[in-house]
Design an enzyme around this catalytic site. Structure first.
Site, PDB file in Angstrom:
ATOM      1  N   TYR A  51       0.788  -1.237   0.000  1.00  0.00           N
ATOM      2  CA  TYR A  51       0.000   0.000   0.000  1.00  0.00           C
ATOM      3  C   TYR A  51       0.820   1.287   0.000  1.00  0.00           C
ATOM      4  O   TYR A  51       0.260   2.378  -0.009  1.00  0.00           O
ATOM      5  CB  TYR A  51      -0.974  -0.020   1.184  1.00  0.00           C
ATOM      6  CG  TYR A  51      -1.979  -1.157   1.078  1.00  0.00           C
ATOM      7  CD1 TYR A  51      -2.914  -1.169   0.044  1.00  0.00           C
ATOM      8  CD2 TYR A  51      -1.964  -2.217   1.979  1.00  0.00           C
ATOM      9  CE1 TYR A  51      -3.824  -2.205  -0.077  1.00  0.00           C
ATOM     10  CE2 TYR A  51      -2.872  -3.267   1.868  1.00  0.00           C
ATOM     11  CZ  TYR A  51      -3.801  -3.255   0.836  1.00  0.00           C
ATOM     12  OH  TYR A  51      -4.693  -4.282   0.714  1.00  0.00           O
TER      13      TYR A  51
ATOM     14  N   HIS B 149      -8.274   1.097  -6.632  1.00  0.00           N
ATOM     15  CA  HIS B 149      -7.545   0.322  -5.616  1.00  0.00           C
ATOM     16  C   HIS B 149      -6.073   0.679  -5.728  1.00  0.00           C
ATOM     17  O   HIS B 149      -5.531   0.719  -6.841  1.00  0.00           O
ATOM     18  CB  HIS B 149      -7.726  -1.185  -5.832  1.00  0.00           C
ATOM     19  CG  HIS B 149      -9.147  -1.618  -5.696  1.00  0.00           C
ATOM     20  ND1 HIS B 149      -9.754  -1.806  -4.473  1.00  0.00           N
ATOM     21  CD2 HIS B 149     -10.092  -1.855  -6.639  1.00  0.00           C
ATOM     22  CE1 HIS B 149     -11.017  -2.152  -4.670  1.00  0.00           C
ATOM     23  NE2 HIS B 149     -11.251  -2.189  -5.974  1.00  0.00           N
TER      24      HIS B 149
HETATM   25  C1  DQA Z   1      -7.646  -2.183  -1.588  1.00  0.00           C
HETATM   26  C2  DQA Z   1      -7.607  -3.632  -2.076  1.00  0.00           C
HETATM   27  C3  DQA Z   1      -8.536  -4.488  -1.261  1.00  0.00           C
HETATM   28  O1  DQA Z   1      -8.487  -5.832  -1.719  1.00  0.00           O
HETATM   29  C4  DQA Z   1      -8.142  -4.461   0.208  1.00  0.00           C
HETATM   30  O2  DQA Z   1      -9.040  -5.231   0.970  1.00  0.00           O
HETATM   31  C5  DQA Z   1      -8.007  -3.090   0.732  1.00  0.00           C
HETATM   32  C6  DQA Z   1      -7.337  -2.087  -0.099  1.00  0.00           C
HETATM   33  C7  DQA Z   1      -6.601  -1.318  -2.333  1.00  0.00           C
HETATM   34  O3  DQA Z   1      -6.741  -0.108  -2.340  1.00  0.00           O
HETATM   35  O4  DQA Z   1      -5.637  -1.872  -2.876  1.00  0.00           O
HETATM   36  O5  DQA Z   1      -8.371  -2.805   1.865  1.00  0.00           O
HETATM   37  O6  DQA Z   1      -8.916  -1.639  -1.846  1.00  0.00           O
END
Ligand code: DQA
Length: 152
Positions: free
Chosen positions: A27, A104
């Site tokens: 992230y 995402h």
């Molecule tokens: C997310 C991807 C999702 O699978 C995960 O559960 C998240 C973050 C992303 O921004 O990459 O909480 O939404």
């Protein structure tokens, strides 16, 4: 400047309040506040005004979507894990009826199988994933074109 039809709501779902505590390899290590500051900057360049919302409560997320047509013209939605199973949130986004882009940070297509499914399929203009914060910039470009505020 806020003019009619240039308000973009940026919605973050579950676990985004602790974004800076999540795996930095996946992230990026930035906080939600830092992410929102970047988004606000990019939005301004596109003539868009942003409003931000985050909750860990699915019910609150749904209720915010109920109010969304009064608050914004378009939306960027990163609902986190809810994106993969919450039909309730998908139904509420459908009722809101605003042009929306799903974003995402991580590449959900190349992670676990269950992350490939998105409840927003067919409801959003685009799904942008795996580009980190730049994915939001791309989403804003798309929405600016859609709203006709684009500087380009
Ligand atoms: C997310 C991807 C999702 O699978 C995960 O559960 C998240 C973050 C992303 O921004 O990459 O909480 O939404």
């Amino acid at each position: 400047m806020t003019t009619a039809h240039n308000r973009v709501a940026v919605l973050h779902g579950v676990n985004f309040d602790i974004l800076d505590r999540r795996d930095p390899e996946v992230y990026g290590g930035l906080s939600l506040r830092e992410l929102e500051t970047n988004i606000e900057h990019w939005a301004r360049e596109q003539g868009l005004a942003t409003i931000f919302f985050q909750t860990n409560s699915e019910g609150e997320f749904v209720e915010y979507l109920h109010r969304l047509p009064e608050l914004a013209d378009d939306a960027i939605v990163n609902a986190g894990a809810w994106s993969h199973y919450s039909r309730a949130i998908a139904d509420a986004l459908d009722v809101a009826g605003l042009p929306a882009v799903e974003v995402h940070l991580s590449d959900v297509e190349s992670r676990e199988e269950w992350r490939r499914l998105s409840v927003f399929d067919g409801l959003v203009l685009a799904k942008i994933c795996g580009k980190g914060p730049d994915g939001y910039s791309e989403a804003l470009d798309l929405l600016a074109t859609e709203l006709g505020t684009s500087a380009a």
